[in-house]
Design an enzyme around this catalytic site. Structure first.
Site, PDB file in Angstrom:
ATOM      1  N   ASP A 197     -16.194 -18.620 -45.087  1.00 39.07           N
ATOM      2  CA  ASP A 197     -15.009 -17.777 -45.173  1.00 39.07           C
ATOM      3  C   ASP A 197     -15.227 -16.350 -44.676  1.00 39.07           C
ATOM      4  OD1 ASP A 197     -12.343 -17.567 -45.798  1.00 39.07           O
ATOM      5  OD2 ASP A 197     -12.669 -16.904 -47.849  1.00 39.07           O
ATOM      6  N   CYS A 248       6.573 -24.920 -51.701  1.00 38.22           N
ATOM      7  CA  CYS A 248       6.019 -23.569 -51.500  1.00 38.22           C
ATOM      8  C   CYS A 248       7.015 -22.514 -51.972  1.00 38.22           C
ATOM      9  CB  CYS A 248       5.686 -23.355 -50.033  1.00 38.22           C
ATOM     10  SG  CYS A 248       5.116 -21.676 -49.701  1.00 38.22           S
ATOM     11  N   ARG A 273     -11.571  -7.940 -54.639  1.00 38.54           N
ATOM     12  CA  ARG A 273     -10.619  -6.856 -54.341  1.00 38.54           C
ATOM     13  C   ARG A 273     -10.598  -5.825 -55.474  1.00 38.54           C
ATOM     14  NH1 ARG A 273      -6.475  -8.999 -50.511  1.00 38.54           N
ATOM     15  NH2 ARG A 273      -7.820  -9.632 -48.804  1.00 38.54           N
ATOM     16  N   CYS A 304       2.865 -15.826 -48.570  1.00 42.75           N
ATOM     17  CA  CYS A 304       1.974 -16.762 -49.277  1.00 42.75           C
ATOM     18  C   CYS A 304       1.412 -16.094 -50.528  1.00 42.75           C
ATOM     19  CB  CYS A 304       0.834 -17.196 -48.360  1.00 42.75           C
ATOM     20  SG  CYS A 304      -0.367 -18.239 -49.206  1.00 42.75           S
ATOM     21  N   ARG A 308     -16.802  -0.723 -61.503  1.00 41.30           N
ATOM     22  CA  ARG A 308     -18.179  -1.212 -61.597  1.00 41.30           C
ATOM     23  C   ARG A 308     -18.350  -2.131 -62.802  1.00 41.30           C
ATOM     24  NH1 ARG A 308     -23.451   2.688 -61.585  1.00 41.30           N
ATOM     25  NH2 ARG A 308     -24.958   1.035 -61.941  1.00 41.30           N
ATOM     26  N   CYS A 356       4.540 -30.341 -49.797  1.00 43.57           N
ATOM     27  CA  CYS A 356       3.946 -28.994 -49.817  1.00 43.57           C
ATOM     28  C   CYS A 356       4.949 -27.970 -49.279  1.00 43.57           C
ATOM     29  CB  CYS A 356       2.636 -28.965 -49.041  1.00 43.57           C
ATOM     30  SG  CYS A 356       2.752 -29.635 -47.377  1.00 43.57           S
TER      31      CYS A 356
HETATM   32  S1  SF4 Z   1       1.929 -32.623 -49.559  1.00 47.94           S
HETATM   33 FE1  SF4 Z   1       1.749 -31.732 -47.506  1.00 47.94          FE
HETATM   34  S2  SF4 Z   1      -0.443 -31.907 -47.015  1.00 47.94           S
HETATM   35 FE2  SF4 Z   1      -0.062 -33.324 -48.708  1.00 47.94          FE
HETATM   36  S3  SF4 Z   1       0.414 -35.296 -47.742  1.00 47.94           S
HETATM   37 FE3  SF4 Z   1       2.392 -34.278 -48.082  1.00 47.94          FE
HETATM   38  S4  SF4 Z   1       2.775 -33.167 -46.141  1.00 47.94           S
HETATM   39 FE4  SF4 Z   1       0.595 -33.723 -46.157  1.00 47.94          FE
HETATM   40  S1  SF4 Z   2       2.520 -19.656 -51.361  1.00 47.51           S
HETATM   41 FE1  SF4 Z   2       0.756 -20.159 -50.050  1.00 47.51          FE
HETATM   42  S2  SF4 Z   2      -0.703 -21.250 -51.401  1.00 47.51           S
HETATM   43 FE2  SF4 Z   2       1.330 -21.183 -52.454  1.00 47.51          FE
HETATM   44  S3  SF4 Z   2       2.355 -23.088 -51.900  1.00 47.51           S
HETATM   45 FE3  SF4 Z   2       2.954 -21.588 -50.363  1.00 47.51          FE
HETATM   46  S4  SF4 Z   2       1.469 -21.762 -48.688  1.00 47.51           S
HETATM   47 FE4  SF4 Z   2       0.633 -22.832 -50.480  1.00 47.51          FE
END
Ligand code: SF4
Ligand code: SF4
Length: 278
Positions: free
Chosen positions: A102, A167, A264, A182, A250, A163
């Site tokens: 990362d 979101c 952060r 996000c 700290r 997803c």
């Molecule tokens: S939730 Fe999003 S990442 Fe997961 S299988 Fe469905 S489309 Fe794909």
């Molecule tokens: S805000 Fe970001 S981490 Fe949360 S569901 Fe949406 S893309 Fe995913």
């Protein structure tokens, strides 16, 4: 070094999957600036190795994202990748091997997908059954030309769209993740947030990170627990305002040394906690 030897070494390090590809191929997914940075770190880069380390440790109740509850992957994953580097350094004495997680110019997810590790999620994540998308990625950049396992690109996930629908910020789209919407990014962002961003953070149950697009994904319905003690034991699952009260920067970093949510400083966490506890 043979692929079988590397297979054993990655398994011993706790990787659920690994792969490798020529740097020149990964460079197709990189900006000129990122390529320049990689070449500064490792002149004449030849090969990139990538590995996935599972972190799912169960469903303890808490207001921190699942990834941030165990030891900081920024520390743990490079250590694990360094055990592979040490093995390679013995064999390729004149080569460089640079482990990272990362914090390198390499696009880790694209590397994993190009190596065929797991699936390519619509949420932009690498899905590695049976661990789902609850994996950290680590890379090794080297100027050595290595023997690599056979590979083909990752297939796409089933594309159910849960997803995108779930979101909270509408951050997911065909162009990837909009970081300004996000919550994973916004809960960690220092300084001013817009009124809209503030409202998103206030309505969100977590004070650090966002697991929403992972939780709804069918590949994460019953994820296997991580075998890695660093991500399974000594968890900090949540924080309260009282946990942080009166701590200097700290003292905060000392109290929570080795945790991913400290990088952060305490300010974003305090702000988010105040909004929740108001
Ligand atoms: S939730 Fe999003 S990442 Fe997961 S299988 Fe469905 S489309 Fe794909
Ligand atoms: S805000 Fe970001 S981490 Fe949360 S569901 Fe949406 S893309 Fe995913």
């Amino acid at each position: 070094m043979t692929v079988t030897t590397l297979d054993k070494a990655f398994a011993a390090a706790g990787a659920a999957a690994w792969g490798g590809l020529p740097f020149s191929e990964l460079a197709e997914d990189m900006t000129a600036e990122a390529i320049g940075k990689a070449e500064e770190l490792c002149p004449h880069p030849q090969t990139v190795l990538v590995a996935a380390f599972p972190y799912y440790a169960g469903e303890g109740v808490g207001n921190l994202s699942l990834y941030a509850r165990g030891r900081d992957y920024h520390l743990v994953v490079p250590e694990k990748m360094n055990t592979i580097c040490n093995l390679l350094r013995e064999k390729y004495e004149n080569s460089r091997f640079l482990p990272a997680a990362d914090n390198s110019p390499l696009p880790e997810r694209q590397a994993a997908w190009r190596c065929g590790m797991g699936l390519r999620g619509k949420n932009g994540l690498v899905i590695v059954p049976p661990y789902g998308s609850y994996v950290f990625l680590g890379t090794i950049l080297t100027d050595a030309v290595l023997e690599l396992p056979r590979r083909s690109s990752s297939p796409d996930c089933v594309g159910c769209g849960r997803c995108l629908a779930a979101c909270p910020g509408g951050a997911l789209g065909t162009g990837g993740v909009d970081l300004d919407r996000c919550l994973s990014e916004l809960t960690q962002r220092k300084g001013m947030l817009s009124a809209e961003q503030e409202a998103l953070v206030k309505a969100h149950p977590l004070v650090w990170g966002c697991d929403t697009c992972q939780r709804v994904c069918p590949y994460n319905a019953h994820p296997a627990l991580t075998p890695l003690a660093e991500f399974r034991e000594g968890l900090v699952e949540g924080l309260t305002g009282a946990d942080l009260a009166g701590l200097t920067n700290r003292q905060f970093r000392e109290k929570y040394a080795g945790r991913a949510f400290t990088w952060r400083g305490p300010a974003p966490l305090r702000r988010n906690l105040e909004w929740k506890e108001a």
